[in-house]
Design an enzyme around this catalytic site. Structure first.
Site, PDB file in Angstrom:
ATOM      1  CE  LYS A  64      12.895  18.862  10.499  1.00 19.83           C
ATOM      2  NZ  LYS A  64      11.540  19.401  10.247  1.00 19.83           N
ATOM      3  NE  ARG A 140       7.384  28.543  13.761  1.00 17.36           N
ATOM      4  CZ  ARG A 140       6.195  27.985  13.512  1.00 17.36           C
ATOM      5  NH1 ARG A 140       5.136  28.274  14.269  1.00 17.36           N
ATOM      6  NH2 ARG A 140       6.049  27.147  12.502  1.00 17.36           N
TER       7      ARG A 140
HETATM    8  C1  4TK Z   1       9.011  22.886   9.796  1.00 15.95           C
HETATM    9  N1  4TK Z   1       8.165  22.293  10.807  1.00 15.95           N
HETATM   10  C2  4TK Z   1       6.865  22.543  10.913  1.00 15.95           C
HETATM   11  O1  4TK Z   1       6.285  23.192  10.067  1.00 15.95           O
HETATM   12  C3  4TK Z   1       6.123  21.994  12.092  1.00 15.95           C
HETATM   13  C4  4TK Z   1       5.388  23.126  12.756  1.00 15.95           C
HETATM   14  C5  4TK Z   1       5.148  20.974  11.591  1.00 15.95           C
HETATM   15  C6  4TK Z   1       7.042  21.365  13.091  1.00 15.95           C
HETATM   16  C7  4TK Z   1      10.386  22.990  10.427  1.00 15.95           C
HETATM   17  O2  4TK Z   1      11.005  22.029  10.791  1.00 15.95           O
HETATM   18  N2  4TK Z   1      10.838  24.207  10.565  1.00 15.95           N
HETATM   19  O3  4TK Z   1      11.998  24.388  11.174  1.00 15.95           O
HETATM   20 BR1  4TK Z   1       9.615  19.988   4.497  1.00 15.95          BR
HETATM   21  C8  4TK Z   1       9.116  22.167   8.513  1.00 15.95           C
HETATM   22  C9  4TK Z   1       9.705  22.823   7.461  1.00 15.95           C
HETATM   23  C10 4TK Z   1       9.842  22.183   6.260  1.00 15.95           C
HETATM   24  C11 4TK Z   1       9.401  20.895   6.138  1.00 15.95           C
HETATM   25  C12 4TK Z   1       8.813  20.231   7.168  1.00 15.95           C
HETATM   26  C13 4TK Z   1       8.676  20.877   8.380  1.00 15.95           C
HETATM   27 ZN    ZN Z   2      12.319  22.518  12.314  1.00 13.84          ZN
END
Ligand code: 4TK
Ligand code: ZN
Ligand code: ZN
Length: 283
Positions: A64, A140
């Site tokens: 991130k 997931r």
């Molecule tokens: C989740 N990530 C995502 O939705 C992607 C597909 C854009 C990478 C995540 O990290 N899940 O593990 Br706030 C996410 C969940 C919450 C927040 C930002 C990203």
């Molecule tokens: Zn994630």
């Protein structure tokens, strides 16, 4: 209550390759948590509640990065597990005539020489293979093995809660959670419980056509699809790990944390989900 913690070797024996892939880089070992509440008499029904339990989500090698990635928030990525265990505490005190299984595949998504690589192919405990095109879509992966485990318990319904997608926050903001379900009765029961409990959920579609976005040429599916409809493809991914039991998925990414007093919550963790889960189990 009964508590069973499956350590890494037990998870390996069950073939939980998706969960264990996520846990690989961390110095902290994964723990698969299975807590059971059993009523004294014959249970009126048997339920499972599954919570995403990432104690920290760095994103892994798809780290991130940049403004808006919210990496500093990612201790909240165990909000689903927190709601699950919060509900367990209340349910054990209220003693309903319902058997409830509380489950979390808990781990930390980190970076190291042992990390899961983008492009790795994982095999989940139901035999399905997953091409990891984004290590940050790890929730997931952990839920996949937890859902397979939950269905094997022979329960009447499964509800999962997860801080699963940023896309759900884009869609519904920070005071409404997303709800997906394969079963209209279960969706209705949850909405009724939520209304009584004072929490807001908005039902979203399990649009099968969007699974095309998860198609892989080397595995049964990829773990992420296109940016648009990202909360829906996440739900469709989870559905691959459910065979026939009524199931609902609650995306609580927007609702588990608040920086400000908002009329319902004080700043910090909100406990979102607990009240609806308790009300649902009692209903
Ligand atoms: C989740 N990530 C995502 O939705 C992607 C597909 C854009 C990478 C995540 O990290 N899940 O593990 Br706030 C996410 C969940 C919450 C927040 C930002 C990203
Ligand atoms: Zn994630
Ligand atoms: Zn996460």
């Amino acid at each position: 209550m009964e508590l069973e913690i499956l350590e890494q070797d037990a998870c390996e024996a069950l073939g939980m390759g998706a969960f264990l892939g996520v846990a690989k880089a961390s110095d902290l070992p994964p723990k698969f948590i299975h807590l059971t509440y059993r009523p004294s008499g014959t249970p009126r029904r048997k339920l499972a509640i599954v919570g995403k339990g990432l104690t920290f989500d760095s994103g892994g090698l798809n780290i991130k990065a940049g403004a808006g990635s919210m990496i500093e928030m990612m201790k909240f990525d165990m909000g689903g597990a927190a709601a699950t265990l919060g509900a367990a505490k209340a349910i054990a005190q209220l003693k309903p005539d319902v058997e409830v299984h509380f489950i979390s595949a808990a781990a930390e998504n980190m970076i190291s020489g042992r990390a899961m690589r983008p492009g790795d192919i994982l095999t989940a405990s139901n035999g399905k293979t997953i091409e990891v095109n984004n290590t940050d879509a790890e929730g997931r992966l952990t839920l996949a093995d937890a859902l397979v485990f939950a269905e094997k318990l022979g329960v009447d319904a499964i509800v999962d809660l997860a801080t699963l997608t940023g896309a759900c926050i884009v869609a519904l903001g920070d005071n409404i959670a997303g709800l997906w379900s394969t079963d209209d009765t279960l969706a209705k029961d949850l909405q009724q419980a939520a209304q009584t409990a004072g929490e807001k959920y908005w039902q979203m579609p399990l649009e099968d056509k969007y699974f095309d976005g998860l198609k892989s040429i080397v595995a049964d599916m990829k773990n992420t699809g296109p940016r648009f409809g990202g909360a829906i493809t996440a739900a469709l991914f989870l559905k691959q790990f459910i065979q026939s039991v009524p199931w609902a998925h609650l995306d609580i990414a927007g609702t588990v944390w608040t920086e400000k007093e908002n009329g319902y919550n004080s700043p910090g963790g909100t406990g979102f989900g607990v009240r609806t889960l308790v009300q649902w189990v009692l209903s």
